[in-house]
Design an enzyme around this catalytic site. Structure first.
Site, mmCIF file in Angstrom:
data_model
loop_
_atom_site.group_PDB
_atom_site.id
_atom_site.type_symbol
_atom_site.label_atom_id
_atom_site.label_comp_id
_atom_site.label_asym_id
_atom_site.label_seq_id
_atom_site.Cartn_x
_atom_site.Cartn_y
_atom_site.Cartn_z
ATOM 1 N N LYS A 10 0.816 -1.215 0.000
ATOM 2 C CA LYS A 10 0.000 0.000 0.000
ATOM 3 C C LYS A 10 0.850 1.266 0.000
ATOM 4 O O LYS A 10 0.354 2.339 -0.352
ATOM 5 C CB LYS A 10 -0.940 -0.002 1.211
ATOM 6 N N GLU A 11 2.087 1.140 0.433
ATOM 7 C CA GLU A 11 3.019 2.262 0.436
ATOM 8 C C GLU A 11 4.217 1.867 -0.415
ATOM 9 O O GLU A 11 5.147 1.227 0.083
ATOM 10 C CB GLU A 11 3.448 2.584 1.870
ATOM 11 N N ASP A 41 7.263 -1.128 9.991
ATOM 12 C CA ASP A 41 6.331 -1.881 10.823
ATOM 13 C C ASP A 41 5.791 -3.113 10.110
ATOM 14 O O ASP A 41 5.003 -3.853 10.693
ATOM 15 C CB ASP A 41 5.179 -0.985 11.283
ATOM 16 N N SER A 98 -0.367 11.419 16.856
ATOM 17 C CA SER A 98 0.301 12.722 16.883
ATOM 18 C C SER A 98 -0.659 13.832 17.278
ATOM 19 O O SER A 98 -0.315 14.714 18.077
ATOM 20 C CB SER A 98 0.925 13.016 15.512
#
Length: 720
Positions: free
Chosen positions: A122-123, A152, A461
């Site tokens: 996906k990335e 990850d 964040s």
């Protein structure tokens, strides 16, 4: 004391404030603030009149109770969120920086860069490596810079790719420094984004550029080929840390040839332990970087958000090194700018309302929200409170875990010292780094609770930034002329709505938790700042109000039940004023921030679509978690580009493919509105009171006009 020691070493001590040249400026946007306050007053009068009419008739008039109750609830939700929104408009500011007034390079503090990736399918790996390369090429002393990639997914192809990227960086970074290239992401440089930098150069430059381009194409082919063979994610694995490039071997080289420390980190992942998603990855990086480079500041980047201006770190230091604000400053937030936003921007990918209006408004009241990427953070802010920076060193084993190396790094961080010496990257250090990245290290510690990134919310964040403000920390927002960071926005409806649903779910969950900005926050920060955070937490309740306003007036229009005053009645002016005033306020903000009437119309349209789809499902997601039907899950946005979807997006055509879950309520509402409008108009023709039904008919017509792209998406399906 620590801050004073730091500024003393830079020649920026508090006692010399008057002698120091300014590092930045902050200017209040007075005309914008005055106009907003005037509008606020008149709009509030109109809303008060509207609610008075509605509630007084509901309590004492002979009106249909059920329909009027629903519409009153809807209008009260709209009013509640409008009140929260006014905090953004109270004191907007604009900041500029003066990097020329910074101390010499050898006096600058260290900066660690954290890049996070999770799934190579996906990335895309090449895109991730471009972000890493752009970070390595920042215009900052190489010996003061370190880049950490958190994988990850534990994918073998990512480890292979970062080694290939490091090899390419040996040529790429000196080339950028030699010719002062600003676009230091190679993929961007060799595209139309870098055209301006390739003009009017010498033959020597052209020859070197061709050589670099050939090396990049080779690097790209190798990585893409490896991704085709092996791009799987390992969900059960030990921790792994590897130093890809040790900057200490560059001692003695000229500055243009030096490279920063580059480290690959894959934290341990076991099915029997909570994963903690991105917050867990960032906390692992905080610990690993602590025993390797231990820079006092860190830049957080999403894997698809590359560094577009190499001077971003020095710009951030214009705030972090200013003794007037540094003691309470936690982070500097840059806007997220996207290079692939089309002229129409039908999905509002640029998020204009946030980055050009709301963030500047929050900056004027002690600091803006943390956007999750493109921000320079003071590490100590994650460990304690301003002016009480030593608290985190009391009983450090209980707070931070049983690692003497990491605790030593915390003490060094207190004194603003960067770890030095070859022994820090020895085999023993790497073994300790693996221990710091293990699943069990955080047990019986305060990681994720009071220290580091919080585990209370999937929007790690944003929520952590909120907690920092609650502790007394401040932040600033910088919107430079040249975007410091560029990324890739979603180009189809499905990804846009999935992303928004994830945000909505996380924020609404915070709003109704013990950390609610209107209870927990308002007692720890200014009222205006807590209202801003309250807006982010509760604005998705718009979905309930929009759902009611998309059903009740239409059904009443069909059956001839009036909900608004007669068009000739003075009370109708209150409703018309609120409606027109809202549209004009939005149009004014769009035009003043560089947008156009088309931008305004597109934002109106996508706001309606998102409200009754992603925001609604986000609220339902929170409800399902509360009753135990669903569990918390991190939905990774797909960043791989589909050419067919890209063509539709650039033509300004909505792409609903794959968004069936969202299309169901949207389609039902649009068809209901169409049917009720036709039936209501027939009733008007047959003799109903036009004056009483005018408001509902106009509202239904406005929604129909906004819904044209939805009809275009539905017609092909009906044909099939």
């Amino acid at each position: 004391m620590a801050a004073g020691a730091l500024h003393a070493s830079y020649g920026l001590t508090a006692g010399r404030k008057m002698d120091c040249p300014p590092l930045h400026t902050c200017e209040i946007q007075k005309p914008r603030a005055i106009l907003s306050r005037v509008h606020m007053f008149f709009h509030a009068v109109a809303i008060s009149a509207l609610l008075y009419y509605r509630i007084s008739n509901l309590l004492h008039g002979s009106v249909p109770f059920v329909s009027w109750t629903f519409i009153t609830i809807s209008e009260m939700i709209f009013t509640f969120i409008w009140v929260l929104t006014q905090a953004f408009r109270w004191r907007p500011v604009v900041r500029t920086v003066v990097p020329d007034n910074l101390p010499r390079d050898d006096k600058l503090p260290g900066v660690d860069v954290f890049v996070c990736t999770a799934d190579p399918t996906k990335e895309p790996v090449v895109e991730v490596m471009n972000t890493v390369l752009s970070a390595m090429a920042l215009d900052y002393p190489a010996e003061k810079l370190a880049v950490y990639l958190s994988d990850d997914g534990g994918a073998a192809v990512t480890l292979y790719a970062i080694k290939e990227a490091c090899e390419f960086a040996r040529s790429w970074i000196p080339f950028c420094r030699k010719y002062e290239i600003k676009t230091r992401c190679p993929e961007a440089y060799f595209s139309w984004l870098g055209d301006a930098e390739r003009l009017l150069w010498s033959r020597e430059f052209n020859a070197e550029e061709q050589s670099i381009k050939s090396k990049y194409e080779s690097f790209k082919r190798n990585v893409e080929k490896a991704a085709e063979v092996e791009a799987s994610v390992r969900s059960d694995r030990p921790s792994y840390v590897e130093v890809i490039y040790d900057s200490k071997i560059d001692e003695g080289l000229e500055d243009k040839s030096k490279m920063p420390l580059l480290v690959y980190v894959s934290r341990e992942r076991r099915p029997s332990y909570p994963h903690r998603f991105k917050a867990g990855a960032l906390n692992s990086l905080l610990r690993v970087s602590g025993i390797m480079s231990n820079a006092p500041y860190v830049l957080i980047l999403d894997c698809d958000m590359y560094c577009n201006d190499p001077s971003s770190a020095k710009q951030a230091m214009c705030f972090h090194l200013d003794p007037k604000i540094s003691s309470s400053l936690s982070y500097i937030q840059y806007p997220q700018i996207f290079y692939n936003v089309s002229k129409n921007d039908i999905y509002d990918g640029q998020a204009r309302s946030a980055y050009k209006t709301k963030y500047q408004g929050m900056d004027g009241i002690n600091g803006t929200v943390c956007a999750g990427t493109g921000y320079f953070l003071k590490k100590k802010a994650l460990y304690g409170r301003p002016n009480n920076e030593d608290d985190y060193l009391h009983d450090p084993e209980k707070n931070f875990g049983l690692s003497s190396k990491f605790i030593t790094s915390l003490k060094a961080l207190k004194e603003e010292k960067v770890i030095k010496g070859k022994e820090n990257l020895s085999d023993a250090t790497l073994e300790e780094a693996k221990n710091l990245a293990s699943c069990t290290f955080e047990e019986n510690t305060k990681w994720g609770k009071e220290i580091g990134y919080s585990y209370e919310c999937l929007l790690e964040s944003t929520f952590t930034g909120y907690l920092l403000h609650c502790k007394g920390w401040k932040s600033v927002y910088l919107y430079p002329k040249r975007p410091c960071f560029l990324g890739c926005t979603t180009i189809d409806m499905k990804d846009a709505l999935v992303q928004l649903m994830k945000w909505a779910s996380g924020l609404v969950q915070v709003g109704f938790s013990k950390f609610s900005p209107l209870t927990y926050g308002v007692s720890r920060m200014s009222l205006l700042q807590s209202m801003c955070y309250g807006y982010f937490a509760f604005s998705h309740l718009f979905s309930i109000a929009c759902l009611l306003y998309g059903v009740v007036p239409q059904l009443c229009f069909l059956f001839g039940i009036p909900l608004f005053p007669k068009v000739t009645d003075l009370w109708f002016a209150a409703f018309a004023t609120v409606f027109v005033s809202s549209l004009l306020q939005h149009l004014s903000e769009v035009l003043s921030s560089g947008g156009s009437v088309r931008t305004w119309w597109n934002e109106q349209r996508i706001w309606m679509i998102k409200s009754v789809t992603a925001c609604l499902f986000g609220c339902l997601d929170v409800l399902m978690k509360w009753i135990g039907v669903a569990k918390a899950s991190f939905r990774l946005t797909n960043k791989a580009v589909d050419q067919e979807k890209l063509e539709k997006y650039e033509k300004g055509k909505f792409d609903f493919q794959g968004a069936k879950m969202f299309m169901l309520p949207l389609s039902l509402l649009v068809l209901l509105n169409l049917g009720c409008f036709i039936g209501g108009v027939k009733g008007l023709i047959s003799g109903r009171n036009t004056e009483e039904m005018f408001g509902q008919g106009a509202l239904s017509l406005y929604i129909l006009v906004l819904s044209v792209p939805i009809f275009e998406g539905l017609i092909p399906k009906m044909g099939k």
